[in-house]
Design a protein around this motif. Structure first.
Motif, PDB file in Angstrom:
ATOM      1  N   LYS A 174     -44.820  13.018 134.374  1.00  0.00           N
ATOM      2  CA  LYS A 174     -43.722  12.614 133.486  1.00  0.00           C
ATOM      3  C   LYS A 174     -43.068  13.851 132.845  1.00  0.00           C
ATOM      4  CE  LYS A 174     -42.784   9.627 129.564  1.00  0.00           C
ATOM      5  NZ  LYS A 174     -43.366   8.778 128.532  1.00  0.00           N
ATOM      6  N   ASP A 175     -43.900  14.787 132.388  1.00  0.00           N
ATOM      7  CA  ASP A 175     -43.363  16.012 131.791  1.00  0.00           C
ATOM      8  C   ASP A 175     -42.564  16.827 132.803  1.00  0.00           C
ATOM      9  OD1 ASP A 175     -44.486  15.381 129.339  1.00  0.00           O
ATOM     10  OD2 ASP A 175     -46.184  16.756 129.552  1.00  0.00           O
ATOM     11  N   ILE A 176     -43.074  16.957 134.014  1.00  0.00           N
ATOM     12  CA  ILE A 176     -42.383  17.719 135.053  1.00  0.00           C
ATOM     13  C   ILE A 176     -41.042  17.078 135.385  1.00  0.00           C
ATOM     14  CG2 ILE A 176     -42.455  18.344 137.518  1.00  0.00           C
ATOM     15  CD1 ILE A 176     -45.532  18.717 137.096  1.00  0.00           C
TER      16      ILE A 176
ATOM     17  N   GLU B 203     -39.022  15.558 133.612  1.00  0.00           N
ATOM     18  CA  GLU B 203     -37.987  15.798 132.599  1.00  0.00           C
ATOM     19  C   GLU B 203     -37.099  16.987 132.983  1.00  0.00           C
ATOM     20  OE1 GLU B 203     -39.284  15.955 128.541  1.00  0.00           O
ATOM     21  OE2 GLU B 203     -40.629  14.248 128.815  1.00  0.00           O
ATOM     22  N   TYR B 204     -37.603  17.863 133.850  1.00  0.00           N
ATOM     23  CA  TYR B 204     -36.864  19.052 134.264  1.00  0.00           C
ATOM     24  C   TYR B 204     -36.144  18.871 135.593  1.00  0.00           C
ATOM     25  CZ  TYR B 204     -39.355  21.253 130.467  1.00  0.00           C
ATOM     26  OH  TYR B 204     -39.838  21.570 129.226  1.00  0.00           O
TER      27      TYR B 204
ATOM     28  N   LYS C  56     -55.838  16.544 127.729  1.00  0.00           N
ATOM     29  CA  LYS C  56     -55.188  15.262 128.051  1.00  0.00           C
ATOM     30  C   LYS C  56     -56.046  14.424 128.984  1.00  0.00           C
ATOM     31  CE  LYS C  56     -50.522  16.559 127.093  1.00  0.00           C
ATOM     32  NZ  LYS C  56     -49.359  15.822 126.783  1.00  0.00           N
TER      33      LYS C  56
ATOM     34  N   TYR D  48     -50.421  11.157 135.377  1.00  0.00           N
ATOM     35  CA  TYR D  48     -49.064  10.702 135.094  1.00  0.00           C
ATOM     36  C   TYR D  48     -48.419  11.451 133.919  1.00  0.00           C
ATOM     37  CZ  TYR D  48     -45.080   7.879 133.768  1.00  0.00           C
ATOM     38  OH  TYR D  48     -43.819   7.485 133.434  1.00  0.00           O
ATOM     39  N   PRO D  49     -49.151  11.747 132.835  1.00  0.00           N
ATOM     40  CA  PRO D  49     -48.499  12.495 131.748  1.00  0.00           C
ATOM     41  C   PRO D  49     -47.920  13.838 132.223  1.00  0.00           C
ATOM     42  CG  PRO D  49     -50.557  11.563 130.972  1.00  0.00           C
ATOM     43  CD  PRO D  49     -50.510  11.343 132.469  1.00  0.00           C
ATOM     44  N   LEU D  50     -48.631  14.520 133.109  1.00  0.00           N
ATOM     45  CA  LEU D  50     -48.137  15.776 133.670  1.00  0.00           C
ATOM     46  C   LEU D  50     -46.906  15.522 134.532  1.00  0.00           C
ATOM     47  CD1 LEU D  50     -48.435  18.819 134.309  1.00  0.00           C
ATOM     48  CD2 LEU D  50     -50.000  18.150 136.156  1.00  0.00           C
TER      49      LEU D  50
ATOM     50  N   ASN E   8     -38.048   8.240 139.603  1.00  0.00           N
ATOM     51  CA  ASN E   8     -38.035   8.247 138.144  1.00  0.00           C
ATOM     52  C   ASN E   8     -36.905   7.372 137.612  1.00  0.00           C
ATOM     53  OD1 ASN E   8     -39.239   9.177 135.720  1.00  0.00           O
ATOM     54  ND2 ASN E   8     -37.631  10.700 135.480  1.00  0.00           N
TER      55      ASN E   8
END
Length: 114
Positions: free
Chosen positions: A88-90, A92-93, A4, A84-86, A31
């Motif tokens: 954003k994924d985190i 979500e939890y 990524k 940021y992609p990481l 967020n």
């Protein structure tokens, strides 16, 4: 570097910063919407200097950005951050913070920032 485009050192630093419950809570709130320090103080129930230290670490790492509105500084997630992609994924939890922010609004505690 991973597939990524995030350097491993940046990933490790991001994970270390978000491994702290307070900073993860701050990011969860951001967020949903931008916030100022006084909102974090009310929701997290921590002193303003302590919250400011957490925000400084997030800002120094480029995870959050700040915008001045009069005498207030509002923080938001920096979507331009290479990791940021990481993030954003985190996020979500992370439990949804909308209820906490709604309660803050209903208590009239957001008014101090307007």
């Amino acid at each position: 570097m991973n597939n990524k485009g995030i350097p491993t050192s940046d990933m490790a630093h991001t994970l270390k910063l978000l491994g702290d419950k307070t900073r993860l809570t701050i990011m969860g709130l951001l967020n949903v919407r931008e916030c100022c320090v006084c909102e974090f103080v009310e929701i997290i129930k921590m002193s303003q200097p302590a919250i400011s230290q957490h925000l400084r670490k997030l800002r120094d790492a480029d995870l959050v950005k700040e915008k001045r509105k009069g005498q207030w500084i509002f923080y938001s997630i920096n979507e331009e951050y290479s990791g940021y992609p990481l993030v954003k994924d985190i996020l979500e939890y992370v439990p949804d913070s909308r209820i906490q922010l709604k309660e803050l609004d209903e208590a009239g505690l957001r008014v101090c920032c307007d």
